[in-house]
Scaffold this active site. Structure first.
Site, PDB file in Angstrom:
ATOM      1  N   GLU A  34       0.850  -1.191   0.000  1.00 46.66           N
ATOM      2  CA  GLU A  34       0.000   0.000   0.000  1.00 46.66           C
ATOM      3  C   GLU A  34       0.886   1.241   0.000  1.00 46.66           C
ATOM      4  OE1 GLU A  34      -3.485   0.738  -0.157  1.00 46.66           O
ATOM      5  OE2 GLU A  34      -2.477   2.680  -0.359  1.00 46.66           O
ATOM      6  N   CYS A  42     -12.448   4.079   0.919  1.00 48.65           N
ATOM      7  CA  CYS A  42     -13.680   4.101   1.712  1.00 48.65           C
ATOM      8  C   CYS A  42     -13.408   4.523   3.154  1.00 48.65           C
ATOM      9  CB  CYS A  42     -14.345   2.731   1.667  1.00 48.65           C
ATOM     10  SG  CYS A  42     -15.832   2.656   2.660  1.00 48.65           S
ATOM     11  N   CYS A  47     -16.304   6.774   2.026  1.00 48.08           N
ATOM     12  CA  CYS A  47     -17.571   6.477   2.723  1.00 48.08           C
ATOM     13  C   CYS A  47     -17.577   6.845   4.206  1.00 48.08           C
ATOM     14  CB  CYS A  47     -17.914   4.998   2.658  1.00 48.08           C
ATOM     15  SG  CYS A  47     -17.192   4.077   1.319  1.00 48.08           S
ATOM     16  N   LYS A  50     -17.071  10.655   5.009  1.00 45.74           N
ATOM     17  CA  LYS A  50     -18.241  11.298   4.376  1.00 45.74           C
ATOM     18  C   LYS A  50     -19.487  11.120   5.247  1.00 45.74           C
ATOM     19  CE  LYS A  50     -20.955   9.056   2.353  1.00 45.74           C
ATOM     20  NZ  LYS A  50     -20.797   8.486   1.035  1.00 45.74           N
ATOM     21  N   GLY A 174     -22.875  16.020 -10.766  1.00 40.15           N
ATOM     22  CA  GLY A 174     -24.232  15.652 -10.354  1.00 40.15           C
ATOM     23  C   GLY A 174     -24.331  14.212  -9.908  1.00 40.15           C
ATOM     24  N   TYR A 176     -23.015  10.845  -7.159  1.00 37.98           N
ATOM     25  CA  TYR A 176     -23.092  10.549  -5.725  1.00 37.98           C
ATOM     26  C   TYR A 176     -22.337  11.593  -4.896  1.00 37.98           C
ATOM     27  CZ  TYR A 176     -24.111   5.417  -6.199  1.00 37.98           C
ATOM     28  OH  TYR A 176     -24.641   4.183  -6.429  1.00 37.98           O
ATOM     29  N   GLU A 180     -23.819  14.438  -2.326  1.00 33.82           N
ATOM     30  CA  GLU A 180     -23.563  14.251  -0.893  1.00 33.82           C
ATOM     31  C   GLU A 180     -22.835  15.462  -0.308  1.00 33.82           C
ATOM     32  OE1 GLU A 180     -23.512   9.370  -0.734  1.00 33.82           O
ATOM     33  OE2 GLU A 180     -21.593  10.401  -0.819  1.00 33.82           O
ATOM     34  N   ARG A 197     -23.663  19.786 -15.492  1.00 26.45           N
ATOM     35  CA  ARG A 197     -23.617  20.085 -16.926  1.00 26.45           C
ATOM     36  C   ARG A 197     -24.852  19.589 -17.688  1.00 26.45           C
ATOM     37  NH1 ARG A 197     -18.878  15.876 -19.016  1.00 26.45           N
ATOM     38  NH2 ARG A 197     -19.894  13.950 -18.372  1.00 26.45           N
ATOM     39  N   HIS A 434     -45.808   0.003  11.824  1.00 23.00           N
ATOM     40  CA  HIS A 434     -46.497   1.279  11.891  1.00 23.00           C
ATOM     41  C   HIS A 434     -46.119   2.052  13.147  1.00 23.00           C
ATOM     42  CE1 HIS A 434     -49.646   4.079  10.843  1.00 23.00           C
ATOM     43  NE2 HIS A 434     -50.084   4.036  12.089  1.00 23.00           N
ATOM     44  N   GLU A 439     -43.217   1.309   5.897  1.00 22.06           N
ATOM     45  CA  GLU A 439     -44.432   0.503   5.737  1.00 22.06           C
ATOM     46  C   GLU A 439     -45.080   0.735   4.365  1.00 22.06           C
ATOM     47  OE1 GLU A 439     -47.881   1.483   8.301  1.00 22.06           O
ATOM     48  OE2 GLU A 439     -46.840   3.351   8.771  1.00 22.06           O
TER      49      GLU A 439
HETATM   50  P1  NDP Z   1     -20.100   9.867 -10.812  1.00 20.56           P
HETATM   51  O1  NDP Z   1     -19.594   9.192 -12.023  1.00 20.56           O
HETATM   52  O2  NDP Z   1     -21.201   9.264 -10.038  1.00 20.56           O
HETATM   53  O3  NDP Z   1     -20.533  11.355 -11.175  1.00 20.56           O
HETATM   54  C1  NDP Z   1     -19.698  12.215 -11.890  1.00 20.56           C
HETATM   55  C2  NDP Z   1     -20.474  13.482 -12.180  1.00 20.56           C
HETATM   56  O4  NDP Z   1     -19.615  14.449 -12.733  1.00 20.56           O
HETATM   57  C3  NDP Z   1     -21.604  13.265 -13.163  1.00 20.56           C
HETATM   58  O5  NDP Z   1     -22.674  14.065 -12.770  1.00 20.56           O
HETATM   59  C4  NDP Z   1     -20.989  13.726 -14.483  1.00 20.56           C
HETATM   60  O6  NDP Z   1     -21.937  14.234 -15.386  1.00 20.56           O
HETATM   61  C5  NDP Z   1     -20.119  14.873 -14.007  1.00 20.56           C
HETATM   62  N1  NDP Z   1     -18.975  15.102 -14.881  1.00 20.56           N
HETATM   63  C6  NDP Z   1     -18.139  14.184 -15.407  1.00 20.56           C
HETATM   64  N2  NDP Z   1     -17.179  14.793 -16.149  1.00 20.56           N
HETATM   65  C7  NDP Z   1     -17.439  16.118 -16.110  1.00 20.56           C
HETATM   66  C8  NDP Z   1     -16.821  17.255 -16.678  1.00 20.56           C
HETATM   67  N3  NDP Z   1     -15.742  17.140 -17.443  1.00 20.56           N
HETATM   68  N4  NDP Z   1     -17.354  18.457 -16.410  1.00 20.56           N
HETATM   69  C9  NDP Z   1     -18.447  18.582 -15.645  1.00 20.56           C
HETATM   70  N5  NDP Z   1     -19.084  17.545 -15.074  1.00 20.56           N
HETATM   71  C10 NDP Z   1     -18.584  16.322 -15.306  1.00 20.56           C
HETATM   72  O7  NDP Z   1     -18.794  10.081  -9.941  1.00 20.56           O
HETATM   73  P2  NDP Z   1     -18.578  10.438  -8.433  1.00 20.56           P
HETATM   74  O8  NDP Z   1     -17.210  11.039  -8.436  1.00 20.56           O
HETATM   75  O9  NDP Z   1     -19.703  11.209  -7.854  1.00 20.56           O
HETATM   76  O10 NDP Z   1     -18.563   9.012  -7.717  1.00 20.56           O
HETATM   77  C11 NDP Z   1     -17.734   7.954  -8.201  1.00 20.56           C
HETATM   78  C12 NDP Z   1     -18.274   6.614  -7.757  1.00 20.56           C
HETATM   79  O11 NDP Z   1     -18.040   6.449  -6.379  1.00 20.56           O
HETATM   80  C13 NDP Z   1     -19.780   6.446  -7.924  1.00 20.56           C
HETATM   81  O12 NDP Z   1     -20.115   5.976  -9.194  1.00 20.56           O
HETATM   82  C14 NDP Z   1     -20.122   5.468  -6.857  1.00 20.56           C
HETATM   83  O13 NDP Z   1     -20.054   4.155  -7.369  1.00 20.56           O
HETATM   84  C15 NDP Z   1     -19.052   5.665  -5.810  1.00 20.56           C
HETATM   85  N6  NDP Z   1     -19.618   6.363  -4.642  1.00 20.56           N
HETATM   86  C16 NDP Z   1     -20.593   5.765  -3.912  1.00 20.56           C
HETATM   87  C17 NDP Z   1     -21.153   6.410  -2.836  1.00 20.56           C
HETATM   88  C18 NDP Z   1     -22.241   5.744  -2.056  1.00 20.56           C
HETATM   89  O14 NDP Z   1     -22.412   4.537  -2.187  1.00 20.56           O
HETATM   90  N7  NDP Z   1     -23.027   6.481  -1.287  1.00 20.56           N
HETATM   91  C19 NDP Z   1     -20.704   7.731  -2.428  1.00 20.56           C
HETATM   92  C20 NDP Z   1     -19.703   8.279  -3.267  1.00 20.56           C
HETATM   93  C21 NDP Z   1     -19.182   7.609  -4.324  1.00 20.56           C
HETATM   94  P3  NDP Z   1     -22.733  13.283 -16.407  1.00 20.56           P
HETATM   95  O15 NDP Z   1     -23.879  12.706 -15.633  1.00 20.56           O
HETATM   96  O16 NDP Z   1     -23.179  14.233 -17.469  1.00 20.56           O
HETATM   97  O17 NDP Z   1     -21.768  12.278 -16.895  1.00 20.56           O
END
Ligand code: NDP
Length: 451
Positions: A34, A42, A47, A50, A174, A176, A180, A197, A434, A439
């Site tokens: 590592e 995580c 996770c 966060k 937009g 996860y 968050e 976007r 309830h 539910e």
């Molecule tokens: P995501 O892939 O979920 O989201 C990336 C976002 O950034 C999308 O909205 C995407 O838009 C946008 N994006 C990508 N490239 C650009 C750009 N060049 N300019 C502007 N916007 C852009 O990635 P995250 O980083 O949020 O999370 C990664 C992964 O980590 C997740 O897929 C998930 O599996 C895991 N995760 C899980 C969590 C949980 O279980 N609660 C919490 C956090 C992470 P578009 O939709 O248009 O592609």
């Protein structure tokens, strides 16, 4: 030929550590490398911290709500440094538990970067070691687009260690992480603008979940702007100036990009060992997590299947059973429950409505949107939603989607039912608890016919 180890794992995150422990328990001589902190994304910068931040930020609303339940609440103050300090202490504790897991399971730890020389040889720090099997479990890392001034932006990695709590925050993305963190900063009192976007946040989620989360986070104060993206970031005397693609400008103290993650495979010698990659740099694997090279396997985010810790753990266990347990097992990547810790949170399992229609044609939808009971005294406007997608011929529940308090907790149990192939009739035969939000899952009888 004899090797130094039966198994050499690169990456001591959730998947790698679980694989090391189980393989060692099956009699393998195991080492793990590592280059950052043992525990992985995580535990160290994902996770776990966060979720602690989500708890911290939610108190703002809880203090408000408490008043209508008869509590007198003095003006609450938040101290960012206390949160960071206590979070760091907890992460240190978990980090040390990971060391204990490795040593209790006789896994030799190399705290340095490892690179492949060939398919049985690894350079780790300044040592060269050999192994019969190699497991790549190196995870992913945040990516940021090449926008002028991007060096002034932070990713989630840095957000966990900010010296001061920023008062004005722009979150880009937009997915996860963006949703968050927009909620976290908003709850902690910052003015938050979230730029996405596209048309609708949380791409890939059920369309009712997307709309509901967008509506609810906006009501709570996140200034969500769709079809918006930064074109340029500049440092000014008072913070940052962000010029958007439409030419308008914003001022902020911090800009956080959550625009996706890329697999950690660069410079690891995978090509020289003959390991095939996907176009995005992820390691290509089969259902047993085996790469194109027979003795090299890979699990977790670096394979770009489902980027979730519990999935990496399952893949790691299935790998160990396959290779050292004489019990080949392919982990099935379907009906994986997951949560988004937005405010309110999301819990989902199975297919979205769009996926179900594409796969099964006609499907029945059951949907309930309502004011959660807690809100009745607080005069709050938060809404909750429960949605079921049912295959009419088999009556099987294909997907369940929840937006509302504790959705992540609720979906875990529902995940078992969906994984077992439960039918709508079996859901209906289950008695509701309830009064709860959950539910609704077993009390919806009318089909939803809207969009
Ligand atoms: P995501 O892939 O979920 O989201 C990336 C976002 O950034 C999308 O909205 C995407 O838009 C946008 N994006 C990508 N490239 C650009 C750009 N060049 N300019 C502007 N916007 C852009 O990635 P995250 O980083 O949020 O999370 C990664 C992964 O980590 C997740 O897929 C998930 O599996 C895991 N995760 C899980 C969590 C949980 O279980 N609660 C919490 C956090 C992470 P578009 O939709 O248009 O592609």
């Amino acid at each position: 030929m004899t090797y130094d180890y039966d198994l050499f794992i690169i990456g001591a995150g959730s998947g790698g550590v679980r694989a090391s422990r189980i393989s060692s328990g099956m009699g393998a001589k195991v080492a793990i490398a590592e280059e950052h902190r043992v525990g992985g994304t995580c535990v160290i910068r994902g996770c776990v911290p966060k979720k602690l931040f989500v708890y911290a930020s939610h108190f703002a609303e809880d203090f408000e709500d408490a008043k209508n339940y008869g509590w007198t609440v003095e003006k609450p103050q938040h101290d960012w440094k206390t949160l960071i300090r206590n979070k760091d202490t907890e992460i240190d504790r978990l980090n040390s538990i990971y060391y204990t897991i490795l040593s209790n399971n006789n896994v030799e730890l190399y705290e340095s970067r490892a690179e492949l020389i060939d398919n049985h040889t690894v350079k780790v720090g300044d040592k060269i070691v050999t192994a019969e099997y190699i497991l790549i479990a190196t995870g992913g890392t945040p990516t940021m687009p090449d926008v002028p001034g991007i060096e002034h932006a932070i990713s989630s990695n840095e957000a966990f260690y900010l010296e001061e709590m920023p008062k004005r925050v722009v979150v880009v993305g937009g997915g996860y992480i963006a949703v968050e963190f927009a909620g976290i900063f908003n709850g902690l009192g910052a003015e938050v603008i979230q730029l996405y976007r596209g048309e609708q946040i949380l791409r890939g989620f059920d369309h009712h979940v997307q709309a509901m989360v967008a509506q609810e986070i906006t009501k709570k104060g996140v200034d969500l702007r769709t079809h918006s993206n930064p074109a340029k970031i500049e440092k000014t005397a008072t913070g940052l100036r962000i010029t958007l693609e439409d030419g308008s400008t914003l001022e902020a103290d911090a800009i956080m990009y959550a625009t996706g993650r890329r697999p950690n495979t660069e410079g690891m010698g995978l090509e020289s060992a003959g390991v095939e990659m996907k176009p995005n740099g992820a390691v290509k694997v089969d259902a047993y997590s085996k790469t194109s090279i027979d003795n090299i396997y890979s699990v977790g985010d670096v394979t770009d299947r489902i980027a979730l810790t519990p999935v990496a753990i399952h893949e790691g266990m299935a790998f160990a059973e396959t290779v050292f347990g004489n019990k080949p097992r392919a982990f099935e990547h379907s009906d994986v429950p997951s949560a988004v810790f937005s405010q309110p949170p999301v819990g989902s399992v199975g297919l979205t409505e769009a996926e179900a229609r594409e796969k099964h044609g006609d499907v029945d939808i059951y949907k309930s949107e309502f004011r959660p009971m807690k809100q009745t005294l607080t005069q709050g406007s938060e809404r909750a939603m429960v949605k079921l997608i049912v295959e009419p011929k088999s009556d099987r529940v294909l997907g369940v989607h929840i937006v509302g308090a504790d959705a992540g907790e609720i979906i875990q149990g529902i995940g078992i039912a969906v994984k077992c192939g439960a039918t709508k009739e079996q859901f209906d035969a289950t008695v509701g608890v309830h009064p709860t939000l959950a539910e609704e899952i077993v009390t919806m009888r009318e089909k939803y016919t809207g969009d």
